[in-house]
Structure formats: C-alpha cells, structure tokens
Scaffold this active site. Structure first.
Site, PDB file in Angstrom:
ATOM      1  N   ASP A   1      -5.334   7.318  11.300  1.00  0.00           N
ATOM      2  CA  ASP A   1      -3.966   6.892  11.583  1.00  0.00           C
ATOM      3  C   ASP A   1      -3.496   7.337  12.959  1.00  0.00           C
ATOM      4  OD1 ASP A   1      -3.176   5.600   9.072  1.00  0.00           O
ATOM      5  OD2 ASP A   1      -3.566   7.566   8.198  1.00  0.00           O
TER       6      ASP A   1
ATOM      7  N   GLU B   1       0.868  -1.180   0.000  1.00  0.00           N
ATOM      8  CA  GLU B   1       0.000   0.000   0.000  1.00  0.00           C
ATOM      9  C   GLU B   1       0.901   1.225   0.000  1.00  0.00           C
ATOM     10  OE1 GLU B   1      -2.441   0.291   3.440  1.00  0.00           O
ATOM     11  OE2 GLU B   1      -3.092  -1.784   3.348  1.00  0.00           O
TER      12      GLU B   1
END
Length: 239
Positions: free
Chosen positions: A45, A34
């Site tokens: 995140d 990714e």
C-alpha cells in the site's frame, strides 16, 4: 454499468464511520466492497492507505472487531476481506474459526496482497482467495488461475504500491489476460477519475478504487465522510 468495487479501510477514522460508509454505499448498486484489515507492515500500500492502517491500529481495530461490526449491518453488495496473511493465520481463536465467521457473514472471498498466486495452493486456507495478476505475471501463472475457485481476478495495473495515477498503462496486457481467464477481471491500483473507470470498463469486467476514496476520508470531517465517499463513488460511476 459494469463492475465497481470500493476499498474501505476498516477503522479509519473509526469503526462507527466505517459502518456508516458501508450502509451509505448500499444505495449505489455497486458490485462490492473490500474491507481493509489494518496491518503494521502494509507493504503493498501507498502512503494514503498506510496512514489509514496506522490510525486504525491506534484505534485498536482487529479482525474480530471488524466482524462484529459487519454482523450489525445488512447490504446488497458483495463483501470481501482484504488482509495481509499474518492477521489471518494468527487469528486469536484460530484460522478455522475466522473462516467460519466469514462464511456466516456471507463474505465472498479473501484478498491477500502478500500471497503470490503460485503460493495460494501451499497455504491451508479453505476459502475463496482472489488471485492477483500484474503486468509482469508470466502466462503459465495466468493459466493457473483457471484451476482456482475465486469470485474474480484482481489485475494490478501498475507496478509497486497502491496509489492514484494519471494514466492507464498495460491496456493490451489486460486484454490478453482477459482472453486467457474464465473468471471476471477487475482492474485496480491507481484509478481515481470517471474517465479511467470508463477506459477499464471497455476492456475488463470492473474496477477497484481505493486510494481515491481513502483520500476523501482523510480530507473531510468525520461526520461528512460517508456522504463525501458516496459523492465520489457517484462521480466515478458517472452518475
């Protein structure tokens, strides 16, 4: 060996190091990578990856520069672009141009953490989008997955933001999801040790590792990062 996808934030610490990491990972026989597109508000995140986003943005890294870098390399594993929705829909040359460039580069799919499964059909993005499943995803939403075209399903194994964890909860739920869907199931968010990788491989098709690799990138001198990342991936794979 079952599936293994590495998350690499583009432009951390710089794009040249990203390029070297991607080339170095090619020797390991992993499933894919990714490529993380930096964004100013990466709500999904944790602090380790948030730092990578901020450094890349300070370096002026954009999707366009990432695509230029990807056009210069050739790898045997699958490539995925992980981006929040905003940089995709606001691509300077237009979203369709971006999707066309991704197709030319052979990018297998988009991973959009702020696009819920139920909203995928409402977004005009003609490209395979990896759906997310979490421990609190309802069965009727999980069943929707069988009607979408995607390379795999991304199971978020912990609530909240990304980061390293010590345990692997929700194993029973992961098994139930695996039984309900036809696509390969990859488990991510929190995996940092080979023992965890083995546990996931027992019940799913593969793992996704991010924060553990980004931490390696954060803690080592720039010229050592590609080698150190490869060493960590080998450790995770049990090689």
């Amino acid at each position: 060996m079952k599936g293994f996808i590495a998350y690499i934030p583009a432009g951390f610490p710089d794009l040249e190091t990203t390029r070297k990491i991607l080339i170095a990972l090619n020797e390991l026989g992993i499933t894919g990578v990714e490529i993380g597109v930096p964004f100013s508000d990466p709500v999904a995140d944790g602090p380790v990856i948030q730092l990578a986003h901020s450094v890349a943005l300070r370096n002026g890294v954009t999707i366009k520069k990432i695509l230029e870098m990807l056009s210069e390399i050739s790898v045997d594993y699958d490539l995925y672009l992980m981006s929040y929705l905003n940089p995709i829909v606001n691509y300077p040359e237009g979203k369709e141009k971006l999707l066309d460039e991704l197709k030319k580069l052979g990018v297998k799919g988009l991973i959009i953490p702020d696009l819920p499964l139920r909203e995928v059909k409402n977004v005009d993005i003609a490209y395979p989008i990896v759906p997310f499943v979490a421990p609190n995803t309802k069965d009727e939403e999980i069943d929707l997955i069988n009607s979408v075209q995607a390379p795999f399903v991304y199971y978020i194994s912990r609530y909240g933001v990304t980061g390293e964890r010590e345990d692997l909860p929700f194993a029973d739920h992961i098994k139930r999801v695996k039984e309900r869907i036809k696509l390969p199931l990859f488990v991510g968010f929190g995996i940092s040790r080979h023992e965890q990788v083995k546990k996931v491989w027992e019940i799913a098709d593969g793992v996704i590792v991010g924060s553990a690799l980004v931490r390696i990138m954060e803690e080592n001198p720039k010229d050592e990062i590609p080698r150190k990342v490869v060493e960590k991936v080998k450790e995770l794979l049990g090689k």
